[in-house]
Design an enzyme around this catalytic site. Structure first.
Site, short mmCIF file in Angstrom:
data_model
loop_
_atom_site.label_atom_id
_atom_site.label_comp_id
_atom_site.label_asym_id
_atom_site.label_seq_id
_atom_site.Cartn_x
_atom_site.Cartn_y
_atom_site.Cartn_z
CE LYS A 132 -3.35 -2.29 3.08
NZ LYS A 132 -3.86 -2.27 4.47
CG ASP A 187 14.17 -1.69 6.31
OD1 ASP A 187 15.29 -1.27 6.66
OD2 ASP A 187 13.40 -2.25 7.11
CE LYS A 240 13.93 2.89 7.51
NZ LYS A 240 13.17 1.97 8.41
CG PHE A 250 9.34 2.68 12.16
CD1 PHE A 250 9.31 1.61 11.28
CD2 PHE A 250 8.13 3.26 12.54
CE1 PHE A 250 8.10 1.14 10.78
CE2 PHE A 250 6.92 2.78 12.05
CZ PHE A 250 6.92 1.72 11.17
NE ARG A 303 -1.20 2.04 4.88
CZ ARG A 303 -0.16 1.23 4.71
NH1 ARG A 303 0.93 1.67 4.15
NH2 ARG A 303 -0.21 -0.02 5.12
#
Ligand code: IMP
Ligand code: MG
Length: 194
Positions: free
Chosen positions: A59, A119, A147, A168, A181
């Site tokens: 998403k 990530d 990252k 995060f 979101r």
């Protein structure tokens, strides 16, 4: 909590609380949109005269895709895949499964994958394998965030919005246990919060 919706450049120290945790403003809306205009310009130059298909990874990529394509003055097709990567809410495990495939035929097409964040790199690895089986004419990766210190596999990212530390983040499509979101900017968990 001050979302500062009307300020394009929010003052430092601006925070939001999501699922009981305090996140700090990290990349404001104006900075995101400036970078998206640059990325759109680079992609338009690289794909001039072609008709690429943007495959948005759901998403998290939906807001980035929506803002990106509205900066592009060229024909392009839009498609979506959805993958699930298992792990707890703040750590990805690297175990990836396909939940929704593209709906169009991408063989012989110039495919650009649109990701919110890279990530560990496992999702990119999974998607590369999946898409290459369909024989695209070319395949490139675009991600808003990367990252690099967390990336465990050798991934080639063609367009990167921002390199960020291994902490995060939420907002602008990215969630914390499905919340956050819809935040218009990107917020980060302070270092002592993980
Ligand atoms: P990967 O580890 O590169 O496969 O990334 C897997 C997925 O983890 C990404 O597509 C995101 O949905 C999610 N993810 C990784 N880092 C973050 C983060 O900082 N905030 C929110 N989601 C993240
Ligand atoms: Mg997620």
């Amino acid at each position: 909590m001050d979302r500062n919706k009307d300020n394009l450049v929010s003052p430092p120290g601006n925070t939001v609380v999501v699922n009981g945790e305090v996140f700090e403003l990290f990349i404001d809306r104006e900075t995101i949109h400036r970078r998206i205009r640059e990325l759109a310009g680079a992609i338009m130059a690289d794909y001039s005269g072609r008709f690429p298909v943007f495959v948005c990874v759901l998403k998290g990529g939906f807001i980035f895709l929506a803002d990106l394509v509205r900066e592009m003055d060229m024909d392009c097709e839009i498609d979506f895949i959805r993958i699930a990567s298992y792990g707890d809410a703040k750590q990805s495990s690297g175990l990836v499964t396909l939940e929704k495939d593209v709906s169009g035929d991408i063989s012989g097409r110039h495919v650009i994958i649109v990701e919110d964040i890279v990530d560990t790199g496992r999702s990119v690895e999974f998607i590369t394998e999946l898409i290459m089986k369909r024989n695209p004419l070319s395949l490139k990766f675009l991600t808003l965030l990367h990252k690099p210190e967390s990336t465990e596999v050798d991934v080639r990212l063609d367009y990167v919005g921002f390199k960020i530390p291994s902490r995060f983040v939420i907002g602008y499509g990215l969630d914390y246990a499905q919340k956050g979101r819809n935040l218009p900017a990107i917020y980060i968990l302070p270092r002592n919060g993980t």
